[in-house]
Enzyme design. Structure first.
Site, short mmCIF file in Angstrom:
data_model
loop_
_atom_site.label_atom_id
_atom_site.label_comp_id
_atom_site.label_asym_id
_atom_site.label_seq_id
_atom_site.Cartn_x
_atom_site.Cartn_y
_atom_site.Cartn_z
N THR A 190 48.02 30.03 40.24
CA THR A 190 47.93 29.78 41.66
C THR A 190 49.05 28.80 41.96
O THR A 190 49.44 28.04 41.09
CB THR A 190 46.59 29.12 42.02
OG1 THR A 190 45.55 29.76 41.30
CG2 THR A 190 46.30 29.20 43.50
N ARG A 218 38.41 42.37 43.84
CA ARG A 218 37.87 41.02 43.63
C ARG A 218 38.64 40.00 44.46
O ARG A 218 39.86 39.97 44.47
CB ARG A 218 37.97 40.65 42.15
CG ARG A 218 37.55 39.21 41.82
CD ARG A 218 38.76 38.32 41.58
NE ARG A 218 38.36 37.01 41.06
CZ ARG A 218 39.21 35.99 40.91
NH1 ARG A 218 40.47 36.12 41.22
NH2 ARG A 218 38.78 34.85 40.44
N GLY A 220 39.06 35.94 44.93
CA GLY A 220 38.78 34.65 44.31
C GLY A 220 38.67 33.54 45.34
O GLY A 220 38.44 33.79 46.53
N ASP A 221 38.83 32.30 44.90
CA ASP A 221 38.64 31.16 45.80
C ASP A 221 39.82 30.90 46.71
O ASP A 221 39.66 30.31 47.78
CB ASP A 221 38.34 29.90 44.98
CG ASP A 221 39.50 29.49 44.10
OD1 ASP A 221 40.08 30.37 43.42
OD2 ASP A 221 39.87 28.30 44.09
N THR A 241 43.21 25.19 41.95
CA THR A 241 43.67 26.20 41.00
C THR A 241 42.71 26.24 39.82
O THR A 241 42.35 25.20 39.28
CB THR A 241 45.09 25.92 40.50
OG1 THR A 241 45.38 26.80 39.41
CG2 THR A 241 45.28 24.48 40.04
N GLY A 242 42.28 27.43 39.46
CA GLY A 242 41.36 27.53 38.33
C GLY A 242 40.58 28.82 38.38
O GLY A 242 40.96 29.76 39.07
N GLY A 244 38.38 31.06 39.71
CA GLY A 244 37.97 31.14 41.11
C GLY A 244 36.49 31.19 41.38
O GLY A 244 35.99 30.56 42.30
#
Lengths: 325, 325
Positions: A190, A218, A220-221, A241-242, A244
């Site tokens: 990210t 999908r 994500g966050d 970042t990670g 999600g």
């Protein structure tokens, strides 16, 4: 121009960044990419520009940089195409704009800005978001532009193995029947920026190319205000970042703000608490955050995070491994 | 079986519900739909079933009821098809599952449950979510099933006028060039349920057919954990209904939990504060919430909200207009 302390931080993804796999040349390339993003954002802030513009333009540079998983360097989805997500949020108006799995858009963060400025919506996704991109005449690129050898090899490898990757390393997400063995090395791709401008306004911007070989649309966050991106002049601006799904469940970006607002924690304490809560549930990653006084924090629970910020004396600090500020 | 107080509340959308447009027959139909949903959910809770199953099955009934904007009664998107969003979250595991703009799926809330149970993801959207539905062999319906005369007339009217509607009334969302005059009457179409089971676990489920004539793959608050749906055994479970973009910006569902967790507010005070904050920014709508002690609250800032709950003595209370609990 107000005398508020301007501030800027950026990230290029968190995870296990192996020193053994890093050459001096490659590390210098990463540093240059981060340096360029800081330069653009800082110039905007120094000349009285808005936090929103500074965060956005720093992310544009990171999207254009081929080694980060966003824009130009995005990973490949299951069908061998690049699908990208982006979000920005303005702390002054508390307005947000976001797009999810857009294709062929050179700078998804600019499209997210148009969602914020030109529609009453916040999040547009899929084919509809691509229709919107065409209506807005944003800069498009052919598939070739997103075709970087590095990413494509990753994708072929992942598809062959039937795993879904986060960024370019062998972390897999179990999806339906595609279960595979675990691997120790993880990275999350990210890019993001947070800024505080001379008027004390904060803003956050985040962009990602998602997971290699992802299927089923999908999300994500990253494109979700409150999860991967949040900004509010009452509290702070945050870009995450990670992994999600953990960031969505824990409403990570907003949780930093909530701890400041409701428990009177400092930016640093709030961010640390949120990242520790993530660690407790196995949610690997990190975040960057800025408050309206220009304080910065860049905590993460992974082994490394590509990151940079401008120190009080104006020096650009760029870090990749541990040693957290 | 634990002695925790079981609790259940449901909603069928908030907005201006005009008594002048309501006949006795129509009102009875709405009441019957809500009554049936309460019956199913309550039976599950009374026989030791989980809050998650109770919330899900109550929403299934509301999705199957043609007068609410979800499942069977979903509104039409711009191309004359029905696109639906749904989300559920389990307070015990804090896991969530959600789908956005799925088509031809009889019960989107069941598909959301499969995302939670069968994948490592939380939110699947668009064509990918539909592929997932086929892989999971969920019950599909032909376009005819979703074709209710009432909704289709709304859609034709909205498309002719170039407006996007929230539920079946003339509220419009300005989207690009399609600006139109404002109207006083607004309704928001969503259904939802929150439950607390005999073990003190809470859960929330929300489902919607979105906005009439929507374009560009707009995703509202419903399928976003933290925004339209949230559950956490530390605090409460929440299901929202209203003008989605405001609910996303204010991270409404999680904000109720955050006020309880960080400021020690009661469920009722937290929910009231969140709904008042929405009113302050022009965000019309409401929510239903339950805490782990079985307390319920159903506040809204609109003129009415289709809603029901089970009172302490076991009586089913169903309301449509003001007079908030």
């Amino acid at each position: 121009m107000n005398q508020n302390k301007i501030a800027l931080a950026i990230h290029g993804g968190a995870g296990t960044i192996m020193r053994s796999e890093m050459t001096a040349e490659l590390e210098q390339e990463y540093r240059n990419g981060l340096q360029n993003a800081l330069s653009i954002g800082w110039q905007i802030l120094q000349t009285g520009g808005s936090a929103l513009d500074a965060a956005q333009e720093a992310v544009v540079i990171l999207e254009n940089f081929p080694l980060f998983n966003a824009g130009h360097g995005s990973v490949f989805a299951h069908d061998g195409k690049n699908e990208m997500d982006a979000c920005l949020m303005d702390g002054e108006s508390q307005k947000a704009g976001a797009v999810a799995f857009v294709r062929n858009v050179k700078n998804p963060i600019k499209l997210a800005r148009l969602v914020m400025d030109e529609t009453e919506h916040i999040l547009l996704a899929g084919a509809g978001a691509n229709d919107f991109a065409r209506e807005m005449n944003v800069e498009l690129e052919t598939d070739d532009y997103f075709f970087t050898d590095f990413r494509y090899e990753q994708f072929l490898k992942a598809r062959k193995e039937g795993v879904v990757e986060l960024d370019h390393s062998p972390d897999e997400i179990k999806i339906i029947e595609e279960e595979q063995q675990q691997s120790a090395e993880k990275k999350f791709g990210t890019v993001g920026a947070v800024a505080c401008d001379s008027y004390g306004n904060v803003a956050a911007a985040t962009s990602t190319g998602g997971m290699t070989n992802k299927k089923f649309g999908r999300i994500g966050d990253t494109p979700i205000p409150g999860a991967g991106t949040y900004a509010d002049n009452q509290t702070c601006a945050v870009s995450c970042t990670g992994h999600g799904e953990f960031f969505i469940r824990n409403v990570v970006a907003y949780d930093v703000a909530a701890l400041m607002k409701y428990k009177n924690l400092s930016l640093q304490d709030a961010a640390r608490e949120v990242v520790e809560k993530l660690r407790a549930i196995g949610g690997e990653g990190g975040l960057i955050a800025v408050d309206t006084k220009g304080n910065l924090t860049l905590p993460f629970n992974s082994e490394g995070m590509y990151r940079g910020f401008v120190a009080a004396d104006g020096e650009f600090i760029i870090k990749i491994y541990g040693d957290q500020k």
